[in-house]
Design a protein around this motif. Sequence first.
Motif, PDB file in Angstrom:
ATOM      1  N   ALA A 184       0.948  -1.180   0.033  1.00  0.00           N
ATOM      2  CA  ALA A 184      -0.117  -0.108  -0.060  1.00  0.00           C
ATOM      3  C   ALA A 184       0.931   1.283   0.098  1.00  0.00           C
ATOM      4  N   TRP A 185       1.928   1.368   0.706  1.00  0.00           N
ATOM      5  CA  TRP A 185       2.847   2.372   0.771  1.00  0.00           C
ATOM      6  C   TRP A 185       3.461   2.503  -0.611  1.00  0.00           C
TER       7      TRP A 185
ATOM      8  N   SER B 167       0.962   3.940  -3.142  1.00  0.00           N
ATOM      9  CA  SER B 167       0.638   5.349  -2.937  1.00  0.00           C
ATOM     10  C   SER B 167       1.655   6.337  -3.199  1.00  0.00           C
TER      11      SER B 167
ATOM     12  N   MET C 279       1.187   9.112  -5.744  1.00  0.00           N
ATOM     13  CA  MET C 279       1.453  10.627  -5.662  1.00  0.00           C
ATOM     14  C   MET C 279       2.381  11.089  -6.611  1.00  0.00           C
TER      15      MET C 279
END
Length: 135
Positions: A47-48, A51, A55
């Motif tokens: 997930a990190w 993301s 971004m």
Amino acid sequence: MKDEFKGSYFDLVEQQDGGDARTLDVASTFSPKPHAPYVVAKLLIVAWIISVMAMRIMMFEFPSFWLAFLTHWTLVLTVAYSLMSFVASVVLACRPPQTNTLSSWLKVMWTLYAAMLPANVLVTILYWALEFDAS
């Protein structure tokens, strides 16, 4: 000639000098116990990374030009490997293999790892050597 190469690739057995053979335990290698904390940790990492990539794309001035940089291709490889690694840990935690064989998707995951790791090291070295400005 054909028997010369038999068992030399993808057979998961490493022949020792003394004649003793060791076998790779697929379930323990890709989904160690306890399963739940390991799977949750992989989920958080995936997930990190996703993301961060989202971004980076949103903050980029020309999103359609985003893949023009080696750094971004390396990030795509890292996301692909992380997703495959997470899927491997979930599948092997829920359904351990009956035989000790590598499936095709585990081979793909290893291939992604073999491409992703040196690419990340190369991008890091190139950044510090060519782009970083200490002033």
